[in-house]
Motif scaffolding. Structure first.
Motif, PDB file in Angstrom:
ATOM      1  N   ASP A   1       0.784  -0.901  -0.060  1.00 34.04           N
ATOM      2  CA  ASP A   1      -0.391   0.180  -0.161  1.00 34.04           C
ATOM      3  C   ASP A   1       0.615   1.024   0.141  1.00 34.04           C
ATOM      4  N   ARG A   2       0.767   1.930  -1.008  1.00 35.11           N
ATOM      5  CA  ARG A   2       1.076   3.184  -1.180  1.00 35.11           C
ATOM      6  C   ARG A   2       1.374   4.467   0.330  1.00 35.11           C
ATOM      7  N   ASP A   3       0.599   3.918   1.228  1.00 32.71           N
ATOM      8  CA  ASP A   3       0.108   5.062   2.203  1.00 32.71           C
ATOM      9  C   ASP A   3      -0.337   4.471   3.654  1.00 32.71           C
ATOM     10  N   PRO A   4       0.032   3.157   3.555  1.00 32.96           N
ATOM     11  CA  PRO A   4      -1.004   2.630   4.883  1.00 32.96           C
ATOM     12  C   PRO A   4      -1.625   3.538   6.623  1.00 32.96           C
ATOM     13  N   SER A   5      -0.108   4.614   6.643  1.00 33.23           N
ATOM     14  CA  SER A   5      -0.088   4.559   8.171  1.00 33.23           C
ATOM     15  C   SER A   5      -1.681   5.755   7.635  1.00 33.23           C
ATOM     16  N   ALA A   6      -1.567   6.475   6.273  1.00 30.35           N
ATOM     17  CA  ALA A   6      -3.216   7.365   6.635  1.00 30.35           C
ATOM     18  C   ALA A   6      -4.038   6.131   5.994  1.00 30.35           C
TER      19      ALA A   6
END
Length: 193
Positions: free
Chosen positions: A167-172
């Motif tokens: 995923d390119r931005d898992p934390s968001a």
């Protein structure tokens, strides 16, 4: 104060285990890459497993100290502080040295639940979970235990996604889901007669 040979070995072994894995990094590799002789290693650690355990304890201490200091210094109210956890994950994921969670990797490499590395990894996660539970309890949600379980799954999923690059931005994404869970937990529970 100058670090001891033992402390130096633990820090260098941490980098090697993080990069290569616990079982793939043999004693010859550790000697070659740390510059510390086998004799000195065995003076401080009877076995490689003892060194692995020391590395995991050191990583637990340094990670939790950093993590909780950042949360405490944020000055945010409890709900926002809980969501700030995902901002901290984003910072961690963005570090050039990020290679995933050493505790997730240790529990995968040492799957026997009684193995000391597995036990230490589970303890690290238990301590994080306890801190998240304390935060969840301060938010005013109706079920802090359930919110904690949900947030911990989001944290672990974000870590694995970041490590694997799935995923390119898992934390968001995880933060958005956590916000929804938090808002849902704040709603009054309807009762059916």
């Amino acid at each position: 104060m100058r670090p001891s040979k033992r402390d130096e070995l633990v820090r260098k072994a941490l980098e090697i285990f993080d990069r290569l894995g616990y079982q793939a990094a043999g004693m010859d590799t550790l000697v070659a890459e740390t510059g510390i002789s086998k004799t000195t290693m065995f003076k401080h650690f009877r076995t490689k497993d003892d060194l692995i355990l020391a590395v995991l304890r050191y990583r637990d201490e340094t990670f939790r100290n950093w993590f909780f200091k950042q949360l405490d210094e944020s000055g945010l109210p409890p709900g926002e502080k809980l969501l700030h956890v995902f901002d901290l994950l984003e910072d961690w994921f963005g570090e050039p040295s990020f290679k995933g969670c050493m505790f997730i990797k240790a529990s995968a490499e040492f799957q026997e639940k009684a193995h000391p590395a597995h036990v230490q990894s589970a303890e690290h996660k238990r301590l994080l979970r306890q801190a998240i539970l304390e935060l969840a309890g301060q938010t005013g949600v109706s079920d802090p235990e359930l919110l904690t379980r949900q947030v911990m799954l989001l944290i672990e999923g974000a870590i694995v996604s970041a490590q694997m690059g799935t995923d390119r931005d898992p934390s968001a994404v995880a933060k958005k889901a956590a916000r929804q869970l938090l808002e849902c937990g704040m709603r009054p529970q309807s009762t059916v007669n």
